[in-house]
Design a protein around this motif. Structure first.
Motif, short mmCIF file in Angstrom:
data_model
loop_
_atom_site.label_atom_id
_atom_site.label_comp_id
_atom_site.label_asym_id
_atom_site.label_seq_id
_atom_site.Cartn_x
_atom_site.Cartn_y
_atom_site.Cartn_z
N ARG A 157 -72.09 68.27 -39.52
CA ARG A 157 -72.38 69.71 -39.44
C ARG A 157 -72.81 70.12 -38.02
NH1 ARG A 157 -72.53 72.07 -44.32
NH2 ARG A 157 -73.73 73.87 -43.59
N ARG A 158 -73.62 69.26 -37.40
CA ARG A 158 -74.05 69.59 -36.04
C ARG A 158 -72.86 69.58 -35.07
NH1 ARG A 158 -79.08 66.83 -37.62
NH2 ARG A 158 -78.10 64.83 -37.19
N GLU A 159 -71.98 68.58 -35.27
CA GLU A 159 -70.78 68.53 -34.42
C GLU A 159 -69.98 69.83 -34.54
OE1 GLU A 159 -70.22 63.65 -34.81
OE2 GLU A 159 -68.84 65.00 -35.89
N ILE A 160 -69.84 70.30 -35.79
CA ILE A 160 -69.08 71.53 -36.01
C ILE A 160 -69.76 72.72 -35.35
CG2 ILE A 160 -68.20 73.13 -37.76
CD1 ILE A 160 -68.05 70.70 -39.68
N ARG A 176 -70.02 77.02 -31.33
CA ARG A 176 -70.86 77.76 -30.40
C ARG A 176 -70.08 78.20 -29.16
NH1 ARG A 176 -76.14 74.71 -28.57
NH2 ARG A 176 -74.48 73.40 -27.76
N SER A 177 -69.13 77.36 -28.75
CA SER A 177 -68.40 77.75 -27.55
C SER A 177 -67.26 78.71 -27.84
CB SER A 177 -67.90 76.50 -26.81
OG SER A 177 -67.40 75.57 -27.73
N ASN A 178 -66.96 78.94 -29.12
CA ASN A 178 -65.86 79.85 -29.45
C ASN A 178 -66.29 81.15 -30.12
OD1 ASN A 178 -64.09 77.84 -28.56
ND2 ASN A 178 -64.11 76.87 -30.58
N ARG A 226 -83.48 71.27 -39.63
CA ARG A 226 -84.15 72.56 -39.41
C ARG A 226 -84.68 72.64 -37.97
NH1 ARG A 226 -85.27 76.39 -43.20
NH2 ARG A 226 -86.64 77.96 -42.26
N GLU A 227 -85.30 71.56 -37.53
CA GLU A 227 -85.80 71.52 -36.14
C GLU A 227 -84.66 71.70 -35.16
OE1 GLU A 227 -89.49 68.36 -36.37
OE2 GLU A 227 -88.30 68.45 -34.53
N TRP A 228 -83.57 71.00 -35.46
CA TRP A 228 -82.42 71.04 -34.54
C TRP A 228 -81.88 72.47 -34.42
CZ3 TRP A 228 -77.21 72.37 -34.82
CH2 TRP A 228 -76.44 71.98 -33.72
N VAL A 229 -81.73 73.14 -35.55
CA VAL A 229 -81.21 74.52 -35.54
C VAL A 229 -82.12 75.41 -34.70
CG1 VAL A 229 -80.76 76.57 -36.95
CG2 VAL A 229 -80.01 74.32 -37.74
N LEU A 230 -83.42 75.30 -34.93
CA LEU A 230 -84.35 76.19 -34.22
C LEU A 230 -84.38 75.91 -32.73
CD1 LEU A 230 -86.76 76.25 -37.12
CD2 LEU A 230 -86.08 78.32 -35.90
N MET A 231 -84.17 74.65 -32.36
CA MET A 231 -84.17 74.32 -30.94
C MET A 231 -82.83 74.67 -30.28
SD MET A 231 -87.12 73.32 -30.24
CE MET A 231 -87.15 72.44 -28.68
N THR A 232 -81.79 74.79 -31.12
CA THR A 232 -80.46 75.03 -30.57
C THR A 232 -80.15 76.52 -30.44
OG1 THR A 232 -79.73 72.99 -31.63
CG2 THR A 232 -78.01 74.46 -30.87
N ARG A 233 -80.55 77.31 -31.43
CA ARG A 233 -80.23 78.73 -31.40
C ARG A 233 -81.09 79.44 -30.35
NH1 ARG A 233 -81.59 81.12 -37.18
NH2 ARG A 233 -80.76 83.00 -36.20
N SER A 234 -80.60 80.57 -29.88
CA SER A 234 -81.31 81.26 -28.80
C SER A 234 -82.39 82.20 -29.33
CB SER A 234 -80.30 82.04 -27.96
OG SER A 234 -79.57 82.89 -28.82
#
Ligand SMILES: [Zn+2]
Lengths: 333, 528
Positions: free
Chosen positions: B69-72, B77-79, B113-121
């Protein structure tokens, strides 16, 4: 509000002797039926499952009943050629947890040659961070469990010098709490399982001097409940696997005599299932290989002579640790 | 597997259940096949998000699926536009929330959950903090939720006083919330350190915390959580590294320290000077470790009579402590420091300790056999004046050995430790090379480095078991050792010591072990 200790009561009809043969039969047949629901649903931790079963069988001196060649081939297939790490099973991603399990299994079989050792070392080294901590895999979860996995994996391969050991120790020490215990990361609450990981790391790195021994060992011996069982944190129910986490830690601290060993033995024996074989977390629950290993290993620490001696740091037969000439530190008292 | 009760079912039910499980398994295997095939073909798309999501809602611990899911999401994100990504991130958070309802202890779901919060702006930290509050209402001890709370706090940086107040609130709900005590200890060190005095906590807060513990403990003395916190508070005093004793003989130099120090500490901070010349050589830890409390220097100096020997120790604030050695016997030089095992508190704290001691004594009158009150009373006495109260303390611990049998081993060793400390302080008052440990029934030998300089040590008539033997290595200058009338069952682990005499009479030993030890200690006369 009146306070009541959370505990269980051992029934009169509980098993009181070790049902060794039943456990060996249980583990020998575990996973023979590839369509077993439980077996299929636990594929994501298969490599650790193999380690639990094989170590338990080794301790019972019946490891010849495990499919050695298949296991070794399976491990080779699970090594990722790019990162060097090993996955839980075919089609899963490499991870520190399963890399350790694989290396432990191969150490018991004396077959480390079945994997690319440099690859494993590269994988572990790549996961160490500047603060000394370790990621579980490239996705960045930090946990003291992974510190333990890292030093244990490398020491079994005689390659501990590949990482920055001082920093690894400093990170673990930064997780020490007011009660002398350790949690999964700096700031996390003490937990017997993570205490085992942290004390184990210090034992392998020979830095047991840094512990607050009296506070820590007191906290650990207070885990014993009136039933004889041990819990993993204050005000929690007893659970068989804690007889390993707590007792192995106390063994490394040379203070195993701070708990009532006879009562603990009664609790461990009560967690056996006399019909199916195997041990469960509490009397009357469903058994599994994980608790079966920790039940047997716990009894070994208590000096049960029908089980082989287990090493408290590595949770592997002492004879394997001796063969590898490893000398994890045990505190003086 | 945890907490799954084995239930007795009829054959009919069993068959039915197995059929259900095989159905589920079919669905699961099919989904996993689809996922693996798509992954092999590098198909990072919405369909893959859907299938992995479906499997994870039932099995949130399949870590590889979260990786996929993270890979996806990284590719998307770039598209995709920010708006579209926001939707996807929100959906991801909902998925983790759903999974955490099924398994609140799923490491994978929390990490996602941590990953999402650290990844999103656009992370909404206040919302996350509110989520922690909700989850901690459902289970106040879930350590994953507490860890997540600390993560959120580390990101949104609220006033830590608010977090401190939160623990007060949680503790007033339930004093046996150990997780809240734990978090409180962290906040206390952050908010109120005593920077000037070098103590962990400022006096005013120290006192306040002691009071809070007492009110918790008096609510119910059998509730253990507060006692651990109290033990920590009592031990939170200034700790200074100190040389205990330095010994110089023709064969070696040893230095004992009150706690373990590193090899580089010894090399840089400590100098041994003989007739104004620094002794050069390599320091070795007595145990062969990088950190130790006893260090040995094998030197090539000729140690004669009437030498001027001193040890210099550079202290933390660059002050220098100089200790002069005296010649106790021809060519045997010993220098000992003033030592103390007494915890030192400010008078404010000491007054509070005395007050609480009185409260404990009153509690004991009502409930004389409460193990927690007994142990706390002993600790208060020890903290206030270990020497003056020594007998009372030892009596209490002896009572505890009888009423809390499960932990008799702990109490015996605690008694041994406090007796040894008392004994060492007495022994250090008279200069000699020959001592008898006057304690009764020691079960362990803590602080043995304090006796590293002795030529003769009498440890007879104690309760020592074979467990203590490896520790005797600390007796680096011992020539006569008496271990008679103890509980030694084996001599394995007896260290290599250059003893002249060893007395091990009246121990439950096997002859065979003695023979093996004779081979090990060839020049020692063994009395068996
Ligand atoms: Zn368990």
């Amino acid at each position: 509000m009146s306070f009541k200790t959370k505990d269980v009561v051992l029934s009169q009809t509980r098993p009181t002797t070790l049902l060794l043969q039943k456990h060996a039969d249980y583990l020998a047949s575990y996973g023979l039926n590839k369509d077993d629901f439980e077996y299929c649903m636990t594929e994501y931790l298969r490599m650790s499952g193999i380690y639990w079963s094989l170590t338990a069988m080794e301790l019972m001196d019946q490891s010849s009943r495990m499919p050695k060649d298949d296991i070794i081939e399976f491990i080779s297939l699970c090594q990722d050629s790019e990162s060097g790490g090993i996955s839980a099973s075919n089609g899963h991603d490499p991870h520190m947890l399963y890399t350790l399990s694989a290396v432990q299994v191969l150490a018991m079989y004396d077959r480390s040659d079945a994997i690319n050792i440099d690859g494993v070392v590269k994988f572990v080294v790549s996961l160490q961070q500047d603060d000394g901590s370790f990621f579980g895999d490239k996705w960045g979860e930090v946990d003291t469990r992974f510190s333990f996995c890292a030093v244990m994996t490398l020491s079994l391969l005689h390659r501990l010098d590949a990482i920055n050991v001082n920093r690894a120790v400093d990170f673990v020490l930064s997780c020490m709490n007011f009660d002398g215990g350790f949690g999964s990361k700096p700031g996390s609450e003490s937990h017997a399982g993570l205490i085992y990981c942290c004390v184990g790391t210090l034992s392998i790195c020979k830095r047991m001097d840094a512990l607050k021994v009296d506070e820590l060992a007191w906290w650990l011996c207070e885990r014993q409940l009136p039933s004889g069982g041990l819990n993993g944190r204050p005000e929690k129910l007893p659970d068989l696997c804690y007889s390993w986490w707590v007792m192995a830690s106390l063994s490394m601290l040379n203070r195993i005599h701070w708990v009532d060993q006879e009562k603990l033995e009664q609790y461990i024996l009560a967690c056996q299932d006399s019909e199916t074989g195997g041990f469960s977390d509490r009397p009357g629950d469903i058994t599994d290989p994980f608790h079966t290993l920790f039940g047997l290993a716990g009894l070994s620490l208590l000096g049960n002579s029908s089980i082989k001696q287990v090493n408290p740091t590595y949770c592997m037969p002492q004879e394997t640790i001796d063969r590898l000439r490893l000398e994890p530190q045990i505190l003086l008292i | 597997m945890h907490g799954r009760l084995k239930v007795r079912t009829s054959e009919e039910e069993k068959v039915k259940k197995e059929k259900e499980r095989q159905e589920k398994l079919k669905v699961f295997k099919h989904a996993m096949n689809v996922i693996q095939n798509k992954r092999k073909k590098c198909e990072l798309d919405t369909e893959q998000l859907d299938v992995t999501g479906q499997v994870l809602t039932k099995n949130p611990d399949i870590y590889t699926l979260w990786n996929i899911r993270r890979e996806i999401l990284i590719v998307f994100r770039s598209n995709l536009s920010v708006m579209e990504m926001t939707k996807l991130y929100d959906a991801e958070l909902s998925l983790t929330e759903y999974c955490l309802k099924i398994n609140p202890k799923s490491y994978c779901a929390w990490h996602q959950r941590e990953w999402v919060l650290m990844t999103r702006s656009d992370p909404d930290w206040q919302k996350e903090l509110a989520l922690c509050n909700t989850y901690l209402k459902l289970d106040e001890r879930n350590f994953h939720t507490w860890d997540y709370r600390r993560f959120v706090v580390s990101q949104c940086k609220p006033d830590l006083q608010e977090e401190f107040n939160y623990t007060t609130e949680k503790l007033h709900d339930n004093f046996s919330n150990y997780s809240a005590w734990h978090y409180r200890s962290k906040m206390l060190l952050h908010l109120f350190p005593d920077k000037k005095g070098g103590r962990p906590i400022q006096d005013s807060h120290y006192k306040q915390e002691l009071k809070m513990v007492l009110s918790a403990a008096f609510t119910d003395p059998d509730d253990t959580s507060a006692w651990f916190y109290q033990r920590w508070l009592l031990g939170a005093v200034k700790n200074i590294t100190q040389i205990v004793v330095c010994t110089v003989t023709p064969s070696k130099v040893t230095i004992a320290i009150n706690n373990s120090v590193s090899k580089s500490y010894i090399k840089e901070k400590i100098k041994v000077i003989i007739n104004n010349h620094e002794v050069i050589g390599e320091w070795k830890s007595c145990l062969g470790n990088e950190y130790d409390d006893l260090w040995v220097l094998n030197h090539d100096q000729s140690i004669r009579n009437h030498l001027d020997i001193k040890v210099k120790h550079i202290l933390v604030d660059n002050e220098m402590e100089v200790m002069r050695l005296s010649e106790l016997k021809p060519a045997i030089y010993v220098g000992r420091n003033k030592i103390s095992f007494q915890n030192k508190y400010s008078s404010t704290v000491l007054d509070e300790l005395n007050e609480q001691l009185d409260a404990c004594r009153q509690l004991l009158e009502l409930e004389p056999d409460n193990r927690w009150t007994l142990l706390t009373t002993a600790f208060f006495l020890h903290c206030v004046d270990a020497k003056a109260y020594h007998k009372e303390i030892i009596d209490i611990i002896s009572t505890l050995i009888n009423i809390d049998e499960q932990r008799a081993g702990y109490y015996s060793d605690l008694k041994s430790k406090w007796c040894m400390e008392d004994n060492i302080q007495e022994n250090y008052a008279n200069l000699s090379l020959d001592y008898k440990v006057e304690c009764k029934k020691l079960s362990s030998l803590p602080h043995l480095q304090y006796y590293s300089f002795c030529e003769a040590l009498d440890l007879s008539n104690q309760n020592l078991t074979s467990r203590v033997l490896p520790g005797l290595i600390k007796l680096q200058h011992c020539k006569k050792l008496n271990l008679s009338n103890n509980k030694l069952t084996s001599l394995q682990g007896f260290p290599y010591l250059t003893l002249e005499e060893l007395n091990i009479t009246d121990n439950p030993l096997i002859e065979n072990h003695v023979e093996q030890l004779r081979k090990k200690l060839k020049n020692t006369k063994i009395f068996f």
